[in-house]
Design a protein around this motif. Structure first.
Motif, PDB file in Angstrom:
ATOM      1  N   VAL A  55       0.831  -1.197   0.000  1.00  0.00           N
ATOM      2  CA  VAL A  55       0.000   0.000   0.000  1.00  0.00           C
ATOM      3  C   VAL A  55       0.869   1.251   0.000  1.00  0.00           C
ATOM      4  O   VAL A  55       1.719   1.437   0.876  1.00  0.00           O
ATOM      5  N   GLY A  56       0.659   2.112  -1.007  1.00  0.00           N
ATOM      6  CA  GLY A  56       1.294   3.416  -1.052  1.00  0.00           C
ATOM      7  C   GLY A  56       0.285   4.497  -0.698  1.00  0.00           C
ATOM      8  O   GLY A  56      -0.797   4.207  -0.179  1.00  0.00           O
ATOM      9  N   ASP A  57       0.611   5.741  -1.006  1.00  0.00           N
ATOM     10  CA  ASP A  57      -0.298   6.837  -0.695  1.00  0.00           C
ATOM     11  C   ASP A  57      -1.547   6.801  -1.563  1.00  0.00           C
ATOM     12  O   ASP A  57      -2.646   7.132  -1.114  1.00  0.00           O
ATOM     13  N   GLU A  58      -1.384   6.424  -2.838  1.00  0.00           N
ATOM     14  CA  GLU A  58      -2.508   6.433  -3.770  1.00  0.00           C
ATOM     15  C   GLU A  58      -2.703   5.096  -4.475  1.00  0.00           C
ATOM     16  O   GLU A  58      -3.737   4.889  -5.119  1.00  0.00           O
ATOM     17  N   THR A  59      -1.735   4.213  -4.383  1.00  0.00           N
ATOM     18  CA  THR A  59      -1.743   2.976  -5.144  1.00  0.00           C
ATOM     19  C   THR A  59      -1.693   1.779  -4.216  1.00  0.00           C
ATOM     20  O   THR A  59      -1.009   1.814  -3.193  1.00  0.00           O
ATOM     21  N   ALA A  60      -2.412   0.726  -4.570  1.00  0.00           N
ATOM     22  CA  ALA A  60      -2.349  -0.527  -3.824  1.00  0.00           C
ATOM     23  C   ALA A  60      -1.993  -1.653  -4.783  1.00  0.00           C
ATOM     24  O   ALA A  60      -2.477  -1.694  -5.917  1.00  0.00           O
ATOM     25  N   VAL A  61      -1.149  -2.550  -4.332  1.00  0.00           N
ATOM     26  CA  VAL A  61      -0.666  -3.655  -5.147  1.00  0.00           C
ATOM     27  C   VAL A  61      -0.940  -4.959  -4.401  1.00  0.00           C
ATOM     28  O   VAL A  61      -0.485  -5.140  -3.280  1.00  0.00           O
ATOM     29  N   LEU A  62      -1.704  -5.835  -5.031  1.00  0.00           N
ATOM     30  CA  LEU A  62      -1.998  -7.125  -4.411  1.00  0.00           C
ATOM     31  C   LEU A  62      -1.138  -8.190  -5.069  1.00  0.00           C
ATOM     32  O   LEU A  62      -1.238  -8.428  -6.279  1.00  0.00           O
ATOM     33  N   ALA A  63      -0.291  -8.840  -4.277  1.00  0.00           N
ATOM     34  CA  ALA A  63       0.601  -9.885  -4.776  1.00  0.00           C
ATOM     35  C   ALA A  63       0.250 -11.194  -4.108  1.00  0.00           C
ATOM     36  O   ALA A  63      -0.472 -11.233  -3.102  1.00  0.00           O
ATOM     37  N   PHE A  64       0.781 -12.278  -4.669  1.00  0.00           N
ATOM     38  CA  PHE A  64       0.489 -13.610  -4.151  1.00  0.00           C
ATOM     39  C   PHE A  64       1.784 -14.343  -3.827  1.00  0.00           C
ATOM     40  O   PHE A  64       2.808 -14.147  -4.479  1.00  0.00           O
ATOM     41  N   ALA A  65       1.716 -15.171  -2.800  1.00  0.00           N
ATOM     42  CA  ALA A  65       2.902 -15.908  -2.360  1.00  0.00           C
ATOM     43  C   ALA A  65       2.475 -17.240  -1.775  1.00  0.00           C
ATOM     44  O   ALA A  65       1.333 -17.403  -1.310  1.00  0.00           O
ATOM     45  N   ALA A  78       6.600   3.149  -0.219  1.00  0.00           N
ATOM     46  CA  ALA A  78       6.560   4.481  -0.818  1.00  0.00           C
ATOM     47  C   ALA A  78       5.800   4.445  -2.141  1.00  0.00           C
ATOM     48  O   ALA A  78       5.930   3.509  -2.930  1.00  0.00           O
ATOM     49  N   GLU A  79       5.023   5.485  -2.394  1.00  0.00           N
ATOM     50  CA  GLU A  79       4.206   5.546  -3.603  1.00  0.00           C
ATOM     51  C   GLU A  79       5.053   5.461  -4.867  1.00  0.00           C
ATOM     52  O   GLU A  79       4.691   4.778  -5.835  1.00  0.00           O
ATOM     53  N   GLU A  80       6.210   6.134  -4.886  1.00  0.00           N
ATOM     54  CA  GLU A  80       7.038   6.120  -6.089  1.00  0.00           C
ATOM     55  C   GLU A  80       7.567   4.724  -6.393  1.00  0.00           C
ATOM     56  O   GLU A  80       7.803   4.363  -7.548  1.00  0.00           O
ATOM     57  N   GLN A  81       7.746   3.904  -5.354  1.00  0.00           N
ATOM     58  CA  GLN A  81       8.212   2.540  -5.576  1.00  0.00           C
ATOM     59  C   GLN A  81       7.113   1.690  -6.209  1.00  0.00           C
ATOM     60  O   GLN A  81       7.375   0.869  -7.082  1.00  0.00           O
ATOM     61  N   LEU A  82       5.880   1.901  -5.785  1.00  0.00           N
ATOM     62  CA  LEU A  82       4.773   1.180  -6.391  1.00  0.00           C
ATOM     63  C   LEU A  82       4.572   1.613  -7.839  1.00  0.00           C
ATOM     64  O   LEU A  82       4.270   0.792  -8.702  1.00  0.00           O
ATOM     65  N   PRO A 105     -12.141  -0.168  -8.177  1.00  0.00           N
ATOM     66  CA  PRO A 105     -11.563   1.161  -8.391  1.00  0.00           C
ATOM     67  C   PRO A 105     -10.978   1.806  -7.140  1.00  0.00           C
ATOM     68  O   PRO A 105     -10.168   2.709  -7.248  1.00  0.00           O
ATOM     69  N   SER A 106     -11.380   1.373  -5.952  1.00  0.00           N
ATOM     70  CA  SER A 106     -10.829   1.978  -4.743  1.00  0.00           C
ATOM     71  C   SER A 106      -9.348   1.645  -4.577  1.00  0.00           C
ATOM     72  O   SER A 106      -8.640   2.283  -3.823  1.00  0.00           O
ATOM     73  N   LEU A 107      -8.879   0.613  -5.305  1.00  0.00           N
ATOM     74  CA  LEU A 107      -7.459   0.269  -5.322  1.00  0.00           C
ATOM     75  C   LEU A 107      -6.999   0.413  -6.770  1.00  0.00           C
ATOM     76  O   LEU A 107      -7.075  -0.512  -7.552  1.00  0.00           O
ATOM     77  N   PRO A 108      -6.504   1.602  -7.163  1.00  0.00           N
ATOM     78  CA  PRO A 108      -6.403   1.958  -8.567  1.00  0.00           C
ATOM     79  C   PRO A 108      -5.337   1.250  -9.380  1.00  0.00           C
ATOM     80  O   PRO A 108      -5.415   1.264 -10.594  1.00  0.00           O
ATOM     81  N   THR A 221       6.984   1.591   8.897  1.00  0.00           N
ATOM     82  CA  THR A 221       7.368   2.661   7.987  1.00  0.00           C
ATOM     83  C   THR A 221       8.798   2.423   7.545  1.00  0.00           C
ATOM     84  O   THR A 221       9.544   1.678   8.192  1.00  0.00           O
ATOM     85  N   GLY A 222       9.185   3.025   6.438  1.00  0.00           N
ATOM     86  CA  GLY A 222      10.516   2.778   5.904  1.00  0.00           C
ATOM     87  C   GLY A 222      11.610   3.459   6.727  1.00  0.00           C
ATOM     88  O   GLY A 222      11.559   4.661   6.971  1.00  0.00           O
ATOM     89  N   TRP A 223      12.583   2.682   7.187  1.00  0.00           N
ATOM     90  CA  TRP A 223      13.792   3.251   7.799  1.00  0.00           C
ATOM     91  C   TRP A 223      14.809   3.509   6.699  1.00  0.00           C
ATOM     92  O   TRP A 223      15.412   4.567   6.623  1.00  0.00           O
ATOM     93  N   TRP A 224      14.985   2.523   5.841  1.00  0.00           N
ATOM     94  CA  TRP A 224      15.770   2.670   4.610  1.00  0.00           C
ATOM     95  C   TRP A 224      14.907   2.174   3.470  1.00  0.00           C
ATOM     96  O   TRP A 224      14.340   1.091   3.545  1.00  0.00           O
TER      97      TRP A 224
END
Length: 288
Positions: A55-65, A78-82, A105-108, A221-224
């Motif tokens: 989950v970023g600020d505006e984008t959500a990515v659903l992955a499988f494992a 971070a949003e830019e990483q997504l 659409p709520s997860l664009p 949250t991201g430390w690095w």
């Protein structure tokens, strides 16, 4: 056909009950996928599968494992990483099966995240660099033996002094700050350090993404956070997945340097340990 999916309560709360039920019913889940952790094929029809929501600020990515690799969870990034991940997956879709589900659409945006490489870090309660100059945290990946067992390890070394807020002397307090956060001094490289609660390492698509620390409001949250992909070796990733954790070592600027081989990395760490210049902790894998 229903899939053998695990949707955790925190993933369900993010995507909503309706979307979670559609996933479990097979409407928006793939039959097969590439595990976001070990990068080997998975089959949601035949084997337990975890849903991992980045989950970023505006984008959500659903992955499988594979469920044996990681549990279902939400990982803030971070949003830019997504955004970079979406571009990477779009380029690779002709070669690999889709590893993300089409959400409402709520997860664009939907794609498997591609992590990135060394970048400035947010030091726990500290500022990076000497007065007027920022320090960058360099990351070296390698296997370090703890007895006879190779542990996936990260060696974190800033390019300059790291001080507390308000420190204008240029004094390096990097290790002190990390000890305040729970890291412990190393006296024996063969000993595996204790796990540090709330901290974790995010690896996805075979690349190092971030080191996460506890967030004040809860969660992580991201430390690095990397800003370009940092590829790790298959042996490193296998060791991390097998043990479910990564050993993080931290040293002051100029202590270890960039070592081209793992034996040289260990020798440099042993010299730093002898000088009392290393702190460490075991960090569980998060997201992969």
């Amino acid at each position: 056909m229903p899939r053998m999916l695990d949707v955790s309560d925190e993933v369900r709360s993010e995507i909503g009950d309706d979307e979670a039920d559609r996933l479990l019913g097979g409407a928006h889940a793939p039959d097969s996928y590439e595990c976001t952790s070990c990068r080997t094929p998975g089959d949601a029809l035949l084997e337990p599968t975890s849903t991992v929501l980045f989950v970023g600020d505006e984008t959500a990515v659903l992955a499988f494992a594979h469920a044996r690799c990681i549990p279902s969870q939400v990982v803030p990034v971070a949003e830019e990483q997504l955004a970079g991940a979406v571009r990477s997956i779009s380029q690779a879709q002709s070669d690999v099966s889709a590893d993300a589900a089409r959400l409402q659409p709520s997860l664009p945006a939907q794609a498997l995240p591609t992590p990135a490489a060394p970048a400035p870090a947010s030091d726990p309660a500290g500022r990076t660099g000497a007065p007027g100059q920022a320090a960058i945290l360099g990351i070296t990946c390698g296997l370090v033996l703890h007895g006879d067992t190779g542990h996936a390890s990260l060696v974190v070394e800033p390019t300059g002094p790291v001080g507390r807020p308000g420190n204008t002397t240029g004094e390096d307090e990097f290790l002190d700050l990390l000890q305040d956060a729970g890291f412990q001094p190393v006296t024996d490289l063969d000993k595996t350090p204790d796990q540090l609660p709330g901290w974790s390492v995010l690896v996805a698509m075979g690349k190092l993404h971030a080191i996460l620390q506890p967030a004040a409001a809860g969660g992580s949250t991201g430390w690095w956070q990397a800003h370009q992909p940092l590829q790790v070796t298959d042996a490193w990733r296998f060791a991390a997945n097998q043990l479910g954790e990564v050993t993080m070592y931290a040293v002051p600027a100029g202590t270890v340097g960039r070592q081209p081989r793992e034996d040289l990395l260990r020798q440099a760490l042993e010299r730093a340990v002898a000088l009392g210049q290393v702190v460490s902790a075991s960090l569980p894998l998060a997201g992969t």
